[in-house]
Design a protein around this motif. Structure first.
Motif, PDB file in Angstrom:
ATOM      1  N   MET A  38      54.777  42.093  44.171  1.00 34.29           N
ATOM      2  CA  MET A  38      53.919  41.016  43.853  1.00 34.29           C
ATOM      3  C   MET A  38      53.841  39.640  44.559  1.00 34.29           C
ATOM      4  SD  MET A  38      53.510  41.784  39.773  1.00 34.29           S
ATOM      5  CE  MET A  38      51.783  41.343  39.480  1.00 34.29           C
ATOM      6  N   GLN A  39      55.401  39.239  44.826  1.00 35.32           N
ATOM      7  CA  GLN A  39      55.689  38.377  45.702  1.00 35.32           C
ATOM      8  C   GLN A  39      55.093  38.441  47.148  1.00 35.32           C
ATOM      9  OE1 GLN A  39      59.862  37.011  45.517  1.00 35.32           O
ATOM     10  NE2 GLN A  39      58.967  34.765  46.496  1.00 35.32           N
ATOM     11  N   THR A  40      55.433  39.258  47.739  1.00 34.41           N
ATOM     12  CA  THR A  40      54.951  39.926  48.954  1.00 34.41           C
ATOM     13  C   THR A  40      53.398  39.519  49.139  1.00 34.41           C
ATOM     14  OG1 THR A  40      57.007  41.132  49.284  1.00 34.41           O
ATOM     15  CG2 THR A  40      55.305  41.732  50.758  1.00 34.41           C
ATOM     16  N   ARG A  41      52.837  40.234  48.287  1.00 32.61           N
ATOM     17  CA  ARG A  41      51.504  40.152  48.396  1.00 32.61           C
ATOM     18  C   ARG A  41      50.676  38.914  48.056  1.00 32.61           C
ATOM     19  NH1 ARG A  41      48.561  45.605  48.450  1.00 32.61           N
ATOM     20  NH2 ARG A  41      49.945  46.615  49.603  1.00 32.61           N
ATOM     21  N   GLY A  42      51.595  37.982  47.721  1.00 29.00           N
ATOM     22  CA  GLY A  42      51.046  36.669  47.336  1.00 29.00           C
ATOM     23  C   GLY A  42      50.456  36.519  45.937  1.00 29.00           C
ATOM     24  N   LEU A  43      50.779  37.558  44.976  1.00 31.54           N
ATOM     25  CA  LEU A  43      50.107  37.347  43.714  1.00 31.54           C
ATOM     26  C   LEU A  43      51.021  36.345  42.736  1.00 31.54           C
ATOM     27  CD1 LEU A  43      49.441  41.125  43.175  1.00 31.54           C
ATOM     28  CD2 LEU A  43      48.110  39.396  44.078  1.00 31.54           C
ATOM     29  N   ILE A  44      52.338  36.210  43.136  1.00 30.55           N
ATOM     30  CA  ILE A  44      53.171  35.193  42.135  1.00 30.55           C
ATOM     31  C   ILE A  44      54.134  34.560  43.103  1.00 30.55           C
ATOM     32  CG2 ILE A  44      53.473  36.819  40.271  1.00 30.55           C
ATOM     33  CD1 ILE A  44      55.964  37.823  41.349  1.00 30.55           C
ATOM     34  N   ASP A  45      54.460  33.370  42.658  1.00 32.90           N
ATOM     35  CA  ASP A  45      55.360  32.109  43.315  1.00 32.90           C
ATOM     36  C   ASP A  45      56.505  32.010  42.463  1.00 32.90           C
ATOM     37  OD1 ASP A  45      56.254  30.684  45.301  1.00 32.90           O
ATOM     38  OD2 ASP A  45      54.768  28.929  44.139  1.00 32.90           O
ATOM     39  N   LEU A  46      57.622  32.324  43.238  1.00 35.12           N
ATOM     40  CA  LEU A  46      58.840  32.096  42.212  1.00 35.12           C
ATOM     41  C   LEU A  46      59.581  30.903  42.887  1.00 35.12           C
ATOM     42  CD1 LEU A  46      60.255  35.834  42.826  1.00 35.12           C
ATOM     43  CD2 LEU A  46      58.913  35.006  40.664  1.00 35.12           C
ATOM     44  N   ARG A  47      59.725  29.894  42.183  1.00 35.31           N
ATOM     45  CA  ARG A  47      60.458  28.720  42.432  1.00 35.31           C
ATOM     46  C   ARG A  47      60.772  28.070  41.092  1.00 35.31           C
ATOM     47  NH1 ARG A  47      55.297  24.758  43.798  1.00 35.31           N
ATOM     48  NH2 ARG A  47      54.779  26.712  45.013  1.00 35.31           N
ATOM     49  N   ASP A  48      62.055  27.316  41.385  1.00 37.98           N
ATOM     50  CA  ASP A  48      62.476  26.528  40.231  1.00 37.98           C
ATOM     51  C   ASP A  48      62.770  27.475  38.868  1.00 37.98           C
ATOM     52  OD1 ASP A  48      62.543  24.401  41.704  1.00 37.98           O
ATOM     53  OD2 ASP A  48      60.501  23.852  40.817  1.00 37.98           O
ATOM     54  N   ASP A  49      63.251  28.792  39.150  1.00 39.76           N
ATOM     55  CA  ASP A  49      63.574  29.683  38.048  1.00 39.76           C
ATOM     56  C   ASP A  49      62.446  30.045  37.218  1.00 39.76           C
ATOM     57  OD1 ASP A  49      66.319  29.934  38.771  1.00 39.76           O
ATOM     58  OD2 ASP A  49      66.977  28.201  37.602  1.00 39.76           O
ATOM     59  N   SER A  50      61.215  30.045  37.674  1.00 36.03           N
ATOM     60  CA  SER A  50      60.082  30.231  36.938  1.00 36.03           C
ATOM     61  C   SER A  50      59.018  31.044  37.823  1.00 36.03           C
ATOM     62  CB  SER A  50      59.216  28.876  36.480  1.00 36.03           C
ATOM     63  OG  SER A  50      58.738  28.455  37.326  1.00 36.03           O
ATOM     64  N   ILE A  51      58.016  31.893  37.357  1.00 33.98           N
ATOM     65  CA  ILE A  51      57.079  32.629  38.024  1.00 33.98           C
ATOM     66  C   ILE A  51      55.844  31.971  37.817  1.00 33.98           C
ATOM     67  CG2 ILE A  51      56.271  34.906  38.148  1.00 33.98           C
ATOM     68  CD1 ILE A  51      58.740  36.074  37.077  1.00 33.98           C
ATOM     69  N   ARG A  52      55.289  31.582  38.481  1.00 33.44           N
ATOM     70  CA  ARG A  52      53.616  31.259  38.630  1.00 33.44           C
ATOM     71  C   ARG A  52      52.866  32.199  39.119  1.00 33.44           C
ATOM     72  NH1 ARG A  52      53.015  26.110  36.869  1.00 33.44           N
ATOM     73  NH2 ARG A  52      54.555  24.701  36.727  1.00 33.44           N
ATOM     74  N   LEU A  53      51.704  32.324  38.710  1.00 31.09           N
ATOM     75  CA  LEU A  53      50.604  32.952  39.150  1.00 31.09           C
ATOM     76  C   LEU A  53      50.138  32.259  40.466  1.00 31.09           C
ATOM     77  CD1 LEU A  53      48.769  34.807  36.281  1.00 31.09           C
ATOM     78  CD2 LEU A  53      50.067  35.742  38.041  1.00 31.09           C
TER      79      LEU A  53
ATOM     80  N   ASP B  54      46.568  31.689  42.800  1.00 29.72           N
ATOM     81  CA  ASP B  54      45.049  32.012  42.705  1.00 29.72           C
ATOM     82  C   ASP B  54      44.697  33.418  42.788  1.00 29.72           C
ATOM     83  OD1 ASP B  54      44.448  29.642  41.809  1.00 29.72           O
ATOM     84  OD2 ASP B  54      43.754  28.819  43.944  1.00 29.72           O
ATOM     85  N   LYS B  55      45.397  33.894  43.895  1.00 30.49           N
ATOM     86  CA  LYS B  55      44.908  35.511  44.096  1.00 30.49           C
ATOM     87  C   LYS B  55      45.651  36.333  42.857  1.00 30.49           C
ATOM     88  CE  LYS B  55      46.182  38.698  47.870  1.00 30.49           C
ATOM     89  NZ  LYS B  55      46.898  39.008  49.146  1.00 30.49           N
ATOM     90  N   GLY B  56      46.770  35.816  42.308  1.00 28.07           N
ATOM     91  CA  GLY B  56      47.351  36.582  41.488  1.00 28.07           C
ATOM     92  C   GLY B  56      46.667  36.618  40.255  1.00 28.07           C
ATOM     93  N   THR B  57      46.126  35.300  39.833  1.00 29.17           N
ATOM     94  CA  THR B  57      45.268  35.275  38.595  1.00 29.17           C
ATOM     95  C   THR B  57      44.070  36.237  39.036  1.00 29.17           C
ATOM     96  OG1 THR B  57      45.863  32.824  38.512  1.00 29.17           O
ATOM     97  CG2 THR B  57      43.703  33.846  37.639  1.00 29.17           C
ATOM     98  N   LEU B  58      43.540  36.249  40.075  1.00 30.36           N
ATOM     99  CA  LEU B  58      42.301  37.398  40.047  1.00 30.36           C
ATOM    100  C   LEU B  58      42.804  38.719  40.082  1.00 30.36           C
ATOM    101  CD1 LEU B  58      39.380  37.794  40.871  1.00 30.36           C
ATOM    102  CD2 LEU B  58      39.891  37.521  43.129  1.00 30.36           C
ATOM    103  N   TRP B  59      44.057  38.861  40.512  1.00 33.03           N
ATOM    104  CA  TRP B  59      44.527  40.288  40.540  1.00 33.03           C
ATOM    105  C   TRP B  59      44.839  40.833  38.916  1.00 33.03           C
ATOM    106  CZ3 TRP B  59      48.926  42.860  39.007  1.00 33.03           C
ATOM    107  CH2 TRP B  59      48.995  44.407  39.395  1.00 33.03           C
ATOM    108  N   PHE B  60      45.400  39.768  38.306  1.00 34.38           N
ATOM    109  CA  PHE B  60      45.750  40.042  36.776  1.00 34.38           C
ATOM    110  C   PHE B  60      44.453  40.346  36.211  1.00 34.38           C
ATOM    111  CE2 PHE B  60      49.844  39.152  37.313  1.00 34.38           C
ATOM    112  CZ  PHE B  60      50.530  39.924  36.258  1.00 34.38           C
ATOM    113  N   ALA B  61      43.400  39.441  36.206  1.00 32.63           N
ATOM    114  CA  ALA B  61      42.132  39.612  35.500  1.00 32.63           C
ATOM    115  C   ALA B  61      41.660  40.980  35.892  1.00 32.63           C
ATOM    116  CB  ALA B  61      41.162  38.623  36.250  1.00 32.63           C
ATOM    117  N   ASN B  62      41.659  41.657  37.200  1.00 39.31           N
ATOM    118  CA  ASN B  62      41.224  42.784  37.664  1.00 39.31           C
ATOM    119  C   ASN B  62      41.933  43.922  36.967  1.00 39.31           C
ATOM    120  OD1 ASN B  62      38.948  41.688  39.053  1.00 39.31           O
ATOM    121  ND2 ASN B  62      39.995  41.553  40.834  1.00 39.31           N
ATOM    122  N   ASN B  63      43.173  43.742  36.319  1.00 37.04           N
ATOM    123  CA  ASN B  63      43.856  44.569  36.028  1.00 37.04           C
ATOM    124  C   ASN B  63      44.190  44.497  34.616  1.00 37.04           C
ATOM    125  OD1 ASN B  63      45.017  46.513  38.174  1.00 37.04           O
ATOM    126  ND2 ASN B  63      44.924  44.546  39.376  1.00 37.04           N
ATOM    127  N   GLY B  64      43.590  43.922  33.837  1.00 42.69           N
ATOM    128  CA  GLY B  64      43.555  44.038  32.362  1.00 42.69           C
ATOM    129  C   GLY B  64      43.794  42.795  31.634  1.00 42.69           C
TER     130      GLY B  64
END
Length: 104
Positions: free
Chosen positions: A1-16, A18-28
């Protein structure tokens, strides 16, 4: 998911992203729910000793993938197994090599 630009890992957290938000919306998971909490819960898997997506985003995605028969429950109780359908889904959606996934 990180490689596809869906999530951003930083500061010990995972953030969606914009592309990830759309992907999650399309996946349930509805985009409106995701926008409330762009930071999603990271959770250390005790068996694999690797971080995975937890919280509401992880739960919604897991339920959606089970509904699509991408994954199924296995033993021990909390284990999941990737199905033959799932191998194709992970390959097309996330670019994961089918041969690297367990098949049931």
């Amino acid at each position: 998911m990180q490689t596809r630009g869906l999530i951003d890992l930083r500061d010990d957290s995972i953030r969606l992203t914009d592309k990830g938000t759309l992907w999650f919306a399309n996946n349930g998971m509805p985009e409106s729910q995701l926008r409330k909490t762009p930071r999603i819960k990271g959770c250390l898997d005790w068996t694999e000793r690797r971080m995975h997506i937890g919280g509401s985003a992880g739960s919604a995605l897991c339920s959606h993938l089970m509904d699509l028969s991408v994954i199924r429950r296995d033993t021990p109780r909390r284990a999941l197994r990737v199905t033959a359908t799932g191998k194709r889904w992970f390959s097309s959606q996330l670019g994961i090599d089918e041969d690297s996934l367990d098949e049931s």
